[in-house]
Every structure is written in C-alpha cells, then in structure tokens.
Design a protein around this motif. Structure first.
Motif, mmCIF file in Angstrom:
data_model
loop_
_atom_site.group_PDB
_atom_site.id
_atom_site.type_symbol
_atom_site.label_atom_id
_atom_site.label_comp_id
_atom_site.label_asym_id
_atom_site.label_seq_id
_atom_site.Cartn_x
_atom_site.Cartn_y
_atom_site.Cartn_z
ATOM 1 N N GLN B 325 0.837 -1.192 0.000
ATOM 2 C CA GLN B 325 0.000 0.000 0.000
ATOM 3 C C GLN B 325 0.875 1.245 0.000
ATOM 4 N N ALA B 326 0.457 2.286 -0.731
ATOM 5 C CA ALA B 326 1.239 3.523 -0.762
ATOM 6 C C ALA B 326 0.327 4.705 -1.021
ATOM 7 N N ALA B 327 0.809 5.871 -0.638
ATOM 8 C CA ALA B 327 0.011 7.094 -0.790
ATOM 9 C C ALA B 327 0.145 7.680 -2.192
ATOM 10 N N SER B 328 1.182 7.285 -2.906
ATOM 11 C CA SER B 328 1.347 7.807 -4.269
ATOM 12 C C SER B 328 1.805 6.669 -5.179
ATOM 13 N N ILE B 329 1.637 6.898 -6.482
ATOM 14 C CA ILE B 329 2.080 5.908 -7.471
ATOM 15 C C ILE B 329 3.596 5.704 -7.381
ATOM 16 N N LEU B 338 10.018 -1.174 -8.692
ATOM 17 C CA LEU B 338 9.935 -0.797 -10.108
ATOM 18 C C LEU B 338 10.440 0.638 -10.228
ATOM 19 N N ASP B 339 10.788 1.024 -11.457
ATOM 20 C CA ASP B 339 11.284 2.383 -11.673
ATOM 21 C C ASP B 339 10.126 3.386 -11.547
ATOM 22 N N PRO B 340 10.172 4.273 -10.557
ATOM 23 C CA PRO B 340 9.039 5.182 -10.315
ATOM 24 C C PRO B 340 8.725 6.068 -11.519
ATOM 25 N N THR B 342 9.088 5.462 -14.799
ATOM 26 C CA THR B 342 8.370 4.725 -15.839
ATOM 27 C C THR B 342 6.946 4.403 -15.389
ATOM 28 N N VAL B 343 6.825 3.967 -14.162
ATOM 29 C CA VAL B 343 5.500 3.585 -13.681
ATOM 30 C C VAL B 343 4.576 4.802 -13.685
ATOM 31 N N GLU B 344 5.104 5.914 -13.223
ATOM 32 C CA GLU B 344 4.294 7.133 -13.203
ATOM 33 C C GLU B 344 3.886 7.517 -14.629
ATOM 34 N N ALA B 345 4.834 7.414 -15.553
ATOM 35 C CA ALA B 345 4.536 7.750 -16.953
ATOM 36 C C ALA B 345 3.483 6.799 -17.519
ATOM 37 N N THR B 346 3.597 5.501 -17.198
ATOM 38 C CA THR B 346 2.622 4.515 -17.687
ATOM 39 C C THR B 346 1.220 4.821 -17.160
ATOM 40 N N VAL B 347 1.161 5.121 -15.847
ATOM 41 C CA VAL B 347 -0.147 5.396 -15.241
ATOM 42 C C VAL B 347 -0.725 6.698 -15.796
ATOM 43 N N THR B 348 0.120 7.716 -15.955
ATOM 44 C CA THR B 348 -0.354 9.001 -16.485
ATOM 45 C C THR B 348 -0.885 8.829 -17.904
ATOM 46 N N ALA B 349 -0.132 8.084 -18.726
ATOM 47 C CA ALA B 349 -0.569 7.864 -20.110
ATOM 48 C C ALA B 349 -1.908 7.131 -20.135
ATOM 49 N N ALA B 380 -12.148 0.748 -17.411
ATOM 50 C CA ALA B 380 -10.937 1.575 -17.450
ATOM 51 C C ALA B 380 -11.178 2.904 -16.733
ATOM 52 N N LEU B 381 -11.188 2.839 -15.418
ATOM 53 C CA LEU B 381 -11.257 4.079 -14.634
ATOM 54 C C LEU B 381 -9.835 4.576 -14.405
ATOM 55 N N PRO B 382 -9.661 5.908 -14.297
ATOM 56 C CA PRO B 382 -8.324 6.405 -13.970
ATOM 57 C C PRO B 382 -7.842 5.844 -12.632
ATOM 58 N N ILE B 383 -6.540 5.592 -12.550
ATOM 59 C CA ILE B 383 -5.939 5.154 -11.294
ATOM 60 C C ILE B 383 -5.476 6.433 -10.607
ATOM 61 N N ASP B 384 -6.349 6.993 -9.752
ATOM 62 C CA ASP B 384 -6.052 8.339 -9.250
ATOM 63 C C ASP B 384 -6.482 8.576 -7.803
ATOM 64 N N THR B 385 -7.001 7.553 -7.144
ATOM 65 C CA THR B 385 -7.530 7.784 -5.799
ATOM 66 C C THR B 385 -6.705 7.024 -4.765
ATOM 67 N N PRO B 386 -5.835 7.721 -4.041
ATOM 68 C CA PRO B 386 -5.030 7.016 -3.040
ATOM 69 C C PRO B 386 -5.895 6.530 -1.883
ATOM 70 N N PRO B 387 -5.452 5.582 -1.090
ATOM 71 C CA PRO B 387 -4.173 4.889 -1.263
ATOM 72 C C PRO B 387 -4.171 3.944 -2.473
ATOM 73 N N TYR B 388 -2.983 3.709 -2.970
ATOM 74 C CA TYR B 388 -2.801 2.794 -4.087
ATOM 75 C C TYR B 388 -2.320 1.447 -3.548
#
Lengths: 371, 465
Positions: B325-329, B338-340, B342-349, B380-388
C-alpha cells in the motif's frame, strides 16, 4: 498472551478462508466472514460463537495441517469461543471458573450435594428420613417452601447472570437492542437453533463429527439433550401450576402431566448427554481439539446425573431410599443451576445471539439494492 | 496376506477424481480393484483436492445450476478457448456423456451447493462441490472403500511391463519394498507433470524456475513418462498448461485457490520494466484468468505487477496476503521495486487515455481507453484515488496438457494409432486430447469424471472372467 495469540490466529485463518471460500455452503460462519474484508476482535468473537464445531471445514480443508497454512478453524474458534465465555462472564470475578471448568463444576456439585445431605441428616429426624412414605411425599423430608425458595433465588441469580453476559456479547457486536427484537431475524434464529440447522453439513447429511463421514448422530443426541432439558423445565413449570393454581400437592401420579413430561425429558437427558459424551470420546482430537478444561464433559455429566437421580427418585419414591435420593437429586440440581452461568450451558445464549446477528446481517444484505 | 499378494482384475494408478471415478465404476461392474495413490493420506486426491466445480451439459436448470447448458454451447465454449486444438468427435462424446454426471456424483456421496460469492457468471454452466474438491475426494474414497476397492497410499509405480500394447504388470514401491502387481486391466489416472520442475525446464528453460505450482507436489508425471517410453501415443504440446496469474508470495507448491489475485480487470498490469503488456479489461476475469498465467510467464523474470487504487477495494475477492500500500504511485512503484518514473509515466498515459463512461464491474461496461496500446477495453477508470495498492504476480501452473492419446472408450492409443487392449487413461494424463490449449472453468473435472467412468467401465470388461 494466550488470548492475543488466539485472536491473531483466528484473524490469520479468516484471511485465508476469505480468500478460499470453499466452505461457504457448510454453515453460517463463512457467509458471515464473506461480508467482511478485515476482522476486529468483536467480529472474531461473533464468528466463534456462530461456529457449531461441526468439523466440516476441517475435514474438507486442503490447507489443514500438515499443509504449511495449517488451517484448523474448529479448534481455533473453539478456543476463542471459550475465551469469549470468560470475557462475558458476570460477575467478571467469576471468569476464572471457566479456566478449570471441570474441576469447578465438580467442586460446586460436591458442595451442593454435601449441603443437602448434611442439612437433611441434621435437620430431618432419621425415622422420617429413612421411613417408607407410601405416598412418596417429598415435603416431609424437605419442606416445599425451603425447596421452592432456594431454587427460585438460584434461578433468579442465573437469569441475571445470563442477561448480563448477553448484554456484554451484544454490546461488542455493536448492534442495538431494538435490532435484537426485530421479529423476522429473531424468528429465523429461533428456527435455526431449534432445528440445529448448522449441524446438517449444508446438504442435510449431518456433520463430520466424530469422523469425516457425515452423520446425524450429533444432531440427534443434541436434540435429545435440548428437548429433554426443555421437557424437564416444562415438567417443573407444570408442577408449579399444579401447586399454586390448583393447589395440588406433589407427589403427582405417574400419568400426571408433570411426571409424564419429566419422565420423557429425563429419558432424553439420559440418552442425549451419554451419546454426546460417547461421540466426544470417539472424535479425532486433531480435528476437534483435546477438550477444553473439562467444560463440555462436566456439563454433560451433570445433566446425565440430574436425570438419573431424578428418575431413580421417581421409581424409588415409595421406598426407604427416597429421603436420601431426594437430597442427592436436589444437590445435583443445585450444582447444575449454580454452574449454569459458568459452564458449557452459556453456549446457548451466545450462539443464539450470534444467530440473531447473522440473520440481521443477512436481511440487511438482502435489503441492499446492489448485487 | 498383504494387499500386494492378492489378485485384482483392475489396477488403477492415481487416486484423484479420474482414478476414483474409474475405480468406483469398475468395482460397481463387479471387478476386483486396487487403487494406488502416490501421495500420503492427507495429500490424496491430486489436484482434485484443490478443485471446486465441474462443468456438465444439462438441458434445463437442475437445482444445482440456474439454466440450460446444451451440447452446442459447451462445444462452442471449448472450441473458442482451444482455438480448434481439440478432437471434435471425442470432445462431443465427452460433452454428451457428461449429462448425467450431477446425479451420478450425488448418488456416490458428492454434494453440491448453490453458486454463491466470487463465482460470478458460472452459476448456469458449473456445479459447485459443497466444501470444495477435498470434500468430493473424501466422499469418493468413502464410497470406493465401502464398495470394497483396495486403496494403498504412498505407493509409487516405478515401471510398467507392456507387451504389444498389452499391460502385463506394474512395479510398485511401497514402504521401501518393491512389488510386482498384475491385473487384467490397467487404468492410468496419475496426472500431469506440472510439479516436475526439471521436466518443465526442458520446455520452458530457466523460466520454469519462476513458476509456482498451484497443486499437489506429487504430480511428477512419472507414469506419463513411463507410458510414453513404453510406446503410447503422445498428444498435446508440452508447453501447454492451465496457468493463471497468482500472488507471487504463494507457496512453491499446493497454494491452491487462495493465492488468486482477482483485481486485474480493475487495475493495470505492468511488467518488470514498468510497462503494460495486455488488455486488462478484455473480458470478465473468470473468463480471462486462464490466459494471464501464460502472459506473465512470457514477461521478463516471469513477473507482473498489478496496480489498483482505492476505488477497486471491495470489488474483488480478498487476497490471502495483504497488498502493498502507498500514498502515491511513485511510492508504490518503489515498494514494488519498479522504476518510479516509468510507472508514473505509464499510469499518467493510461489515465489520460481513459474515456468517461458508466462504470459497472458486473457487465462489460463502456469505460475504456482511446489511443492507448495495448488498450483497456472495459472498466478503465483512472488510477487516481489514493491509497494505491499493488500485488506481485507470478505464473501459477495448475496442470499440464501433454498426455497420451485415447479413443472414445478411454483406451490408450499406441504410437501407431491402435488402441491398447487393456490400458485405459483418464484425467490430466489424457486431457490434451480434448484440451489442446486454453482453459474453461471446471473442464478438468469434466474430463476426469467422464473419462474416469469410461476407463473404469472399459477396464472392468477385462476383469470379468
């Protein structure tokens, strides 16, 4: 320490079970578990009291020991249930009685027996005590008012102790008293307990007790015990009505309502507890634990002795043994009553309350529009 | 007299669902039956102890299932998942023969339950065993023993004498002693080789070391290998198996059902490089879970990482191990190693490719991505609601499809295509005949039950003299 370990173990098991759910058709515990994602101590205590210890979930568990998950739900919930009896005990100072219940039950019964025997020996003229009373009149040995007064006082105490225990249990569930009284869930719980629905294995074949082959024997012996107990209770009530309403004095004839009820119930209370003890003897300790503190055995033995002494008293009431038998019977009954709030009997209170809560949860889930 | 000194008409090797169906059928037909199970008592039943349901044809709702499931629909389902890699006459025979399975099983002590939680979409096609597969296995063993089938646990078949396609005897090791067991007929129902890592490595290379075996460690495939070495026809692709994506923290063997992670369709799945590789929302999870084992197996390091946000909580089956569990992607990426960036870019895209729709995870909804490769077609809902939350996924192998060929009487085919005189096969060891690829829930038990009964019936005809 032990309590914390048991709670943690129950939480660990429910997490595994909630991810598996193969046992959901067996009883109420698993559907109740499925309504939750996490388990508070109160939830676990509720689930533990919902468990009828039928053993199906152990016999059918692919994760039971020696599997590394080492899942044994019946044994862990039995431990937690026994802990919960202690937590809910009234007055709380008496909680320790559950620790060594078999011993406590024996001592209390021995004391009650001694009390009656001593009192009759000291207070009743031996000529009367050992005389043959052709009409089997108990009250020549122990006056009616003494008998009635003593048992009324003890019963009142027992009822208060049950009520206080129930109160603690119900508060821990977080439910209101108003919801306990909601008719439909309450009636559902009545049906479930009066039929021992959750000893049917989920398909009506019975429970996997004492072996993994489904069997109705536990249910049958429990029914004999429970309905036997209720018939004996009804016999006493009928006797009370005879005495106070109609002014008819005991002893009553063999075909009178109190004696017929008491004899029938007494036979049930002989066969039922004996059967349950026999099954317990045969049950696999790996599946059902090694028995806890003699609690089940003590209670069952006391029920059996109550019935045996009562039936003997009935048969021999017109002989010179009546006086002593009466003292013995009343001593055992007093022991039974005094230990009711501090022994196996309390499962009836908490299991029924747990069944009411389960019925409440089910009805709420059904009312919720979302599938 | 020990059991190995007695004489038997039928020897059944393997005490899972298929072997038990065969033993019971043969015994009911009057044969004297010996069943050898390689596992100890607790682990008896092979993978059947981890199963929960089977699929059988039925023309109407039957109290166990909610509606009709006829031959053609069953066949279509099988054809679709196998992409044609099936034997149509054999498969159709199996489907038709499955019609009386429910009542046959109930008459032998198996109990079913109404389909409940976590079994979405299967209530019409699949019958659920009350108490799961181990309850079924226990019931069958009780039945078999009541009928007089002799059962020996921890008995390993180490060799088979087969002459001109005819079974002569089996060499059995039990309690450190070697025995030669003769019988008029042999039924092999000893499973696949999914627990045999060296064998898997022959076909998957080092990737096999990262596979988790969901079922029994006793399915080593020794009997399958013996049969193939002694001239039985091989069917199926050694790389084909029923594999699902499961929690990477699962035990190496025997983790079974509770290691599932059912939130793929509600989230995103990344590989070790932080990139997506398949449409997570292609179809309902129960229809897709069987392809994800292979998908993950094909990724570097044989790992996948599923990411969800708090909107998904409570919409999928609880997991046996807690999610990270985490507060941010970025924090979650770190926890998953994982590389933060790349993961952030993947989720944002992904988030910016999602199109507004009406989310409903109980239907194929209209929440999908646009202009994303691979797309996410539903939910396909955005992944945007913490916690993740994140889970590590690994391929979990349930069973392999490599096997021996059989005919419509469950007789083992020899390499030249002629059926063996007195050897029949059932269950995983011949599943590849009808299941060349893919999987549909409950089909393994259908194969085991139908061919188990056929094999038992076939074998019993040799014993009757």
């Amino acid at each position: 320490m032990a309590l914390i370990d048991t709670v943690r173990e129950a939480e660990r098991l429910m997490t595994i079970c909630n991810a598996c759910r193969y046992c959901e058709g067996h009883c109420a515990v698993f559907p109740a578990m499925e309504m939750r994602l996490a388990f508070t101590e109160g939830d676990l205590s509720y689930l533990a009291n919902l468990c009828h210890n039928c053993g199906a979930c152990y016999a059918h568990c692919q994760y039971a020991p020696p599997h590394e998950f080492a899942v044994n739900v019946p044994v862990t919930l039995a431990e937690l249930r026994a802990q919960s009896y202690q937590d809910y005990t009234w007055p709380p100072q008496m909680a320790g009685v559950f620790e060594r219940n078999g011993l406590a039950v024996s001592l209390v019964t021995a004391a009650s027996l001694s009390l009656f025997l001593l009192a009759t020996a000291l207070l009743v003229d031996p000529a009367v005590l050992f005389a043959v009373h052709a009409d089997g009149d108990f009250y020549r040995i122990i006056p009616h008012d003494v008998m009635a007064g003593l048992f009324t006082a003890v019963s009142a105490y027992v009822v208060v102790a049950f009520a206080m225990g129930f109160r603690r249990f119900w508060q821990q569930t977080g439910e209101s008293y108003a919801s306990f009284g909601r008719p439909r869930p309450f009636l559902q719980a009545m049906r479930d307990s009066l039929t021992l629905r959750y000893l049917d294995g989920g398909a009506g074949d019975g429970c996997t007790y004492p072996t993994e082959a489904p069997s109705q024997s536990r249910r049958v012996y429990h029914h004999l015990t429970f309905y036997g107990f209720m018939l004996c209770f009804a016999a006493t009530s009928a006797g009370t009505i005879y005495h106070y309403v109609f002014g008819w004095q005991a002893p009553y004839g063999y075909l009178s309502v109190p004696v017929v009820l008491g004899t029938t119930g007494g036979i049930g209370l002989l066969i039922g507890p004996a059967g349950l003890l026999w099954l317990k003897h045969k049950a696999d300790p790996d599946a059902f634990g090694h028995g806890r503190r003699g609690m089940d055995t003590g209670f069952l033995a006391l029920l059996f002795l109550t019935s045996l002494s009562g039936l003997l008293l009935l048969v021999l009431r017109e002989t010179s043994a009546m006086g002593v038998l009466l003292a013995v019977h009343l001593g055992i009954v007093l022991g039974l009553f005094l230990t009711l709030p501090y022994g196996k009997f309390v499962h009836a209170i908490y299991r029924f309350a747990a069944l009411v809560r389960y019925a409440l949860e089910r009805s709420r889930a059904a009312e919720r529009p979302e599938a | 007299m020990t059991v190995f000194e007695q004489s038997f008409d039928v020897l059944v090797v393997g005490g899972g669902n298929a072997g038990l169906c065969a033993a019971i059928t043969a015994r009911e037909a009057g044969a004297r039956v010996l069943l050898l199970e390689s596992a100890p008592y607790f682990y008896r039943g092979g993978n059947s102890r981890h199963t929960r349901n089977l699929r059988y044809m039925h023309d109407a709702a039957d109290g166990i299932m909610t509606g009709p499931y006829r031959e053609d629909e069953f066949w279509d389902d099988l054809l679709r998942v196998t992409k044609g890699k099936t034997d149509e006459p054999l498969a159709r025979m199996m489907i038709r023969t499955s019609a009386d399975l429910g009542s046959w099983m109930m008459a032998r002590g198996v109990r079913f339950q109404p389909s409940l939680g976590g079994t979405l979409h299967l209530g019409r096609t699949n019958a659920f065993f009350l108490g799961g597969g181990k309850a079924l296995v226990n019931a069958y063993y009780r039945k078999a023993e009541a009928l007089g089938v002799a059962v020996v646990y921890e008995a390993e078949v180490t060799d088979l004498a087969i002459e001109d396609g005819r079974f002569v005897s089996a060499e059995v090791v039990h309690a450190g002693e070697r025995h030669s067991v003769r019988a008029s007929a042999l039924v092999v129902a000893a499973g696949g080789f999914e627990a045999n890592i060296p064998w898997l490595r022959e076909h998957w290379g080092e990737a096999a070391d990262n596979f988790i075996i969901r079922g029994t460690p006793y399915n080593q495939g020794h009997v399958l290998r013996l049969l193939l070495e002694r001239g039985a026809m091989q069917v199926g692709d050694p790389r084909q198996c029923h594999a699902v994506a499961i929690d990477g923290r699962a035990p190496k063997f025997d983790g079974g059902i509770c290691t599932r992670v059912d939130c793929v369709a509600l989230g995103l799945v990344l590989n070790r490089h932080g990139l997506r590789f398949y449409d997570e929302g292609e179809d309902f999870w129960p229809k897709r879970y069987a392809i994800w084992g292979r998908l993950v197996a094909q990724q570097p390091g044989q790992v996948g990482y599923v990411l969800i946000d708090s909107k998904a909580v409570g919409k999928f089956m609880p997991t046996v191990f807690p999610a990270l569990q985490a507060a941010s992607i970025r924090e979650l990426a770190g926890k998953l190693e994982l590389d933060p960036d790349t993961v952030e870019a993947t989720v944002t895209a992904y988030n910016s490719a999602t199109r507004p729709g009406t989310f409903d995870w109980t239907v194929l909804d209209d929440c999908r991505t646009e202009g994303l490769d691979p797309p996410k077609s539903h939910w396909a809902l955005p992944i945007d609601t913490p916690p993740y939350y994140g889970y590590l996924l690994r391929p979990g192998i349930t069973f392999t499809y490599l096997g021996v060929g059989v005919d419509a009487r469950a007789r083992v085919l020899m390499a030249d295509g002629t059926p063996s005189d007195n050897i029949a096969a059932a269950g995983e060891i011949m599943a590849g005949n009808v299941l060349g690829e893919g999987y549909i829930a409950g089909i393994g038990m259908t194969i085991g039950s139908v061919f188990g009964r056929l094999a038992g019936k076939e074998a019993a005809t040799h014993g009757a003299h």
